[in-house]
Design a protein around this motif. Structure first.
Motif, short mmCIF file in Angstrom:
data_model
loop_
_atom_site.label_atom_id
_atom_site.label_comp_id
_atom_site.label_asym_id
_atom_site.label_seq_id
_atom_site.Cartn_x
_atom_site.Cartn_y
_atom_site.Cartn_z
N ARG A 165 0.83 -1.20 0.00
CA ARG A 165 0.00 0.00 0.00
C ARG A 165 0.86 1.25 0.00
NH1 ARG A 165 -5.53 1.57 1.81
NH2 ARG A 165 -5.94 -0.56 1.22
N LEU A 166 0.55 2.13 -0.91
CA LEU A 166 1.25 3.39 -1.02
C LEU A 166 0.29 4.47 -0.54
CD1 LEU A 166 3.84 4.74 -2.23
CD2 LEU A 166 2.60 4.91 -4.36
N GLN A 167 0.65 5.11 0.56
CA GLN A 167 -0.25 6.10 1.13
C GLN A 167 0.25 7.48 0.83
OE1 GLN A 167 -0.79 4.38 5.09
NE2 GLN A 167 -2.59 5.68 5.28
N LEU A 168 -0.66 8.38 0.51
CA LEU A 168 -0.25 9.75 0.20
C LEU A 168 -1.02 10.74 1.02
CD1 LEU A 168 -0.17 8.19 -2.87
CD2 LEU A 168 1.21 10.25 -3.08
N PRO A 213 9.58 4.87 -14.39
CA PRO A 213 10.59 3.81 -14.38
C PRO A 213 11.97 4.31 -14.79
CG PRO A 213 8.74 3.29 -15.86
CD PRO A 213 8.65 4.74 -15.52
N GLY A 214 12.06 5.45 -15.46
CA GLY A 214 13.35 5.95 -15.93
C GLY A 214 13.66 5.41 -17.32
N GLY A 215 14.72 5.92 -17.91
CA GLY A 215 15.05 5.53 -19.28
C GLY A 215 13.98 6.00 -20.22
N ASP A 216 13.71 5.20 -21.23
CA ASP A 216 12.71 5.60 -22.22
C ASP A 216 11.33 5.06 -21.90
OD1 ASP A 216 15.15 5.22 -24.85
OD2 ASP A 216 14.52 7.03 -23.77
N ASP A 217 11.21 4.32 -20.79
CA ASP A 217 9.92 3.71 -20.47
C ASP A 217 8.91 4.76 -20.05
OD1 ASP A 217 11.59 0.89 -18.93
OD2 ASP A 217 11.00 1.26 -21.01
N PRO A 218 7.67 4.63 -20.53
CA PRO A 218 6.66 5.60 -20.14
C PRO A 218 6.26 5.42 -18.68
CG PRO A 218 5.68 3.86 -21.46
CD PRO A 218 7.16 3.62 -21.44
N ALA A 219 5.74 6.50 -18.10
CA ALA A 219 5.28 6.44 -16.72
C ALA A 219 4.12 5.46 -16.61
CB ALA A 219 4.85 7.83 -16.27
N ILE A 220 4.06 4.77 -15.47
CA ILE A 220 3.00 3.78 -15.24
C ILE A 220 2.02 4.37 -14.23
CG2 ILE A 220 2.51 1.45 -14.37
CD1 ILE A 220 5.61 0.94 -15.01
N SER A 221 0.76 4.39 -14.61
CA SER A 221 -0.23 4.98 -13.70
C SER A 221 -0.42 4.08 -12.48
CB SER A 221 -1.57 5.15 -14.41
OG SER A 221 -2.53 5.62 -13.45
N LEU A 222 -0.41 4.72 -11.30
CA LEU A 222 -0.71 3.97 -10.07
C LEU A 222 -2.11 4.28 -9.59
CD1 LEU A 222 2.71 4.39 -8.22
CD2 LEU A 222 1.82 2.31 -9.26
N GLN A 274 2.41 -7.03 -9.51
CA GLN A 274 3.46 -7.11 -10.53
C GLN A 274 4.37 -5.88 -10.53
OE1 GLN A 274 0.22 -6.80 -11.12
NE2 GLN A 274 -0.21 -5.52 -12.92
N LEU A 275 3.87 -4.78 -9.94
CA LEU A 275 4.70 -3.57 -9.90
C LEU A 275 5.53 -3.48 -8.62
CD1 LEU A 275 2.37 -0.76 -11.32
CD2 LEU A 275 4.32 -1.84 -12.42
N ARG A 276 5.12 -4.28 -7.61
CA ARG A 276 5.76 -4.13 -6.29
C ARG A 276 7.28 -4.31 -6.33
NH1 ARG A 276 1.00 -6.80 -2.46
NH2 ARG A 276 -0.58 -5.37 -3.22
N PRO A 277 7.79 -5.27 -7.11
CA PRO A 277 9.25 -5.42 -7.13
C PRO A 277 9.98 -4.18 -7.65
CG PRO A 277 8.19 -7.34 -8.11
CD PRO A 277 7.12 -6.30 -7.90
N ARG A 278 9.27 -3.32 -8.38
CA ARG A 278 9.93 -2.15 -8.94
C ARG A 278 10.00 -1.00 -7.95
NH1 ARG A 278 7.83 -2.04 -15.13
NH2 ARG A 278 9.57 -0.57 -15.30
N LEU A 279 9.29 -1.11 -6.82
CA LEU A 279 9.32 -0.03 -5.84
C LEU A 279 10.50 -0.24 -4.91
CD1 LEU A 279 5.66 0.82 -4.86
CD2 LEU A 279 7.01 1.46 -6.82
N GLY A 280 11.45 0.63 -4.99
CA GLY A 280 12.61 0.54 -4.13
C GLY A 280 13.24 1.90 -4.01
N GLU A 281 14.34 1.95 -3.27
CA GLU A 281 15.02 3.21 -3.07
C GLU A 281 15.40 3.81 -4.42
OE1 GLU A 281 18.03 4.49 0.52
OE2 GLU A 281 17.78 2.40 -0.07
N GLY A 282 15.18 5.10 -4.58
CA GLY A 282 15.59 5.77 -5.81
C GLY A 282 14.52 5.83 -6.89
N VAL A 283 13.42 5.08 -6.75
CA VAL A 283 12.39 5.18 -7.78
C VAL A 283 11.72 6.55 -7.69
CG1 VAL A 283 11.91 2.71 -7.87
CG2 VAL A 283 10.46 4.19 -6.47
#
Lengths: 242, 180
Positions: A156-159, A178-187, A203-212
């Motif tokens: 859960r991502l709380q804002l 995501p960085g690079g040429d990849d388009p932004a992914i809507s959350l 499927q997106l959870r592994p991509r959430l880490g420091e620096g994202v």
């Protein structure tokens, strides 16, 4: 009046017709399933369906309101949330805690940012495992500042807003960049205040880490019409371990 | 009374798994969505069950509202229509009372509902008037009642292929008119 004239249509108008037939509802179940499978892969066809839905929505006025039986809502709640059809759910208490969080956020925004960033504490108690926090802010006047907090255990991502911009005619949409040429992914789309929580798809959870990088853009009411960012970024920030 | 913006915000909160928002959304739109289920399914017990399933879908898919880009009521009606049409198409042809469906159409709409729903746009009405009356009627009953090509052909006493051509030509004319 012959079918040969239909066969000679190029693909674009033909798909637009198919989208129209799908929205009208005249297709067989098999054909509907075929269209729906294509909708997931083909943004152009999905856009044509959305356009027909919008165009034909004037006909929705033909549906004169009929009040459903009184017990229907209790049945829906029981099918969705189990037999205990009360309001004391974790979702409601989460919402209540968000309301508390909002009032605190407005009261002492700057202190709160520092508090969250350096102590790793979350309002209402200590946070489980190692959280990820990000402060999302914009440069321009009228942009907003949000604090994001990601709990890897629950996904859960709380804002919560720290300062609010003038975005009343628009929706705030949260993106993972995501960085690079990849388009932004809507959350997902946030409530107008910028306060809320998003359940990050597994499927997106592994991509959430420091620096994202997270970003919030201003989109037409209801969110981006085509799944890609269309409006200006009003807040952006990187996640870090506090 | 709820405005379109209120309903949009309720759907967005439902997408965030806010049960209180679902409880608010239900009284605001359930009469409209029940009407959709009734008109298409033409059977009250079926429509009641379908309405429950429609709200379950709304709970599960509210996040897709963001991507749809349509009006909030339009999106909700589309969820209800798609569900009712799927249900109709998947059941075996049964004896259906058309009288019941027509009786339902006579029930009036509340003034409050008019206010919420007039955001639905009127341009297609003008374009529908450019179609021949029987073809406009076929488009309307296809959409509103979820009739299949075969049922429309039977109702208008024309061959199936003629009905296909009618509706496809009508859609092309509508598109042309809407794009003007």
């Amino acid at each position: 009046m012959t079918t040969t004239s239909d066969d000679s249509e190029p693909d674009g108008p033909r798909d637009d017709l198919l989208a129209g037939e799908y929205v009208l509802g005249v297709l067989s179940l098999e054909d509907r399933r075929r269209v729906e499978a294509r909708l997931r892969q083909e943004p152009a066809l999905a856009a044509a369906v959305a356009r027909w839905e919008d165009n034909l929505s004037a006909l929705n006025a033909e549906y004169a309101e009929v009040t459903p039986p009184a017990e229907t809502y209790a049945r829906i709640e029981s099918r969705l949330f189990g037999t205990s059809a009360g309001t004391s759910s974790s979702a409601v208490s989460l919402w209540n805690s968000l309301l508390l969080w909002r009032s605190l956020a407005f009261a002492c925004s700057a202190a709160l940012v520092a508090y969250l960033a350096y102590n790793g504490e979350w309002i209402g108690g200590s946070i489980p495992s190692t959280p990820l926090v990000a402060e999302l802010s914009g440069q321009q006047e009228g942009s907003l500042t949000l604090m994001a907090h990601y709990d890897a255990d629950s996904g859960r991502l709380q804002l919560a807003p720290v300062s609010v911009g003038p975005a009343q005619q628009h929706s705030l949409e949260l993106w993972l960049v995501p960085g690079g040429d990849d388009p932004a992914i809507s959350l997902g789309v946030l409530p107008q205040t910028g306060e809320g929580a998003v359940d990050v798809p597994p499927q997106l959870r592994p991509r959430l880490g420091e620096g994202v990088t997270f970003a919030v853009s201003l989109e037409p009411l209801g969110g981006s019409p085509n799944g890609a960012r269309t409006g200006p970024i009003v807040a952006v920030g990187q996640a870090r371990r506090p | 009374m709820s405005t379109e913006a209120d309903i949009a915000s309720m759907i967005q909160r439902v997408a965030l798994r806010d049960r209180a928002a679902l409880a608010q959304l239900y009284p605001a739109v359930s009469a409209k969505l029940f009407s959709v289920c009734l008109r298409i399914l033409r059977n009250r017990p079926d429509a009641e069950d379908a309405l429950q399933e429609v709200f379950i879908k709304i709970w599960q898919r509210a996040d897709r509202f963001a991507a749809a880009g349509t009006s909030p009521v339009g999106w909700l009606v589309a969820v209800a229509r798609n569900h009712a049409i799927d249900r109709l198409r998947s059941r075996r042809p049964a004896s259906e009372s058309l009288d019941e469906a027509h009786a339902i159409a006579d029930i009036g709409r509340s003034p409050e509902a008019e206010t919420v729903l007039k955001g639905e746009g009127r341009r297609v009405d003008r374009c529908m008037q450019e179609l021949e009356p029987d073809r406009a009627g076929a488009v309307r009953s296809a959409y509103v009642e979820g009739l299949s090509y075969q049922e429309l052909a039977d109702r208008h006493s024309v061959p199936l292929n003629t009905m296909r051509t009618w509706l496809r030509r009508s859609l092309m004319k509508l598109r042309e008119c809407l794009d003007r």
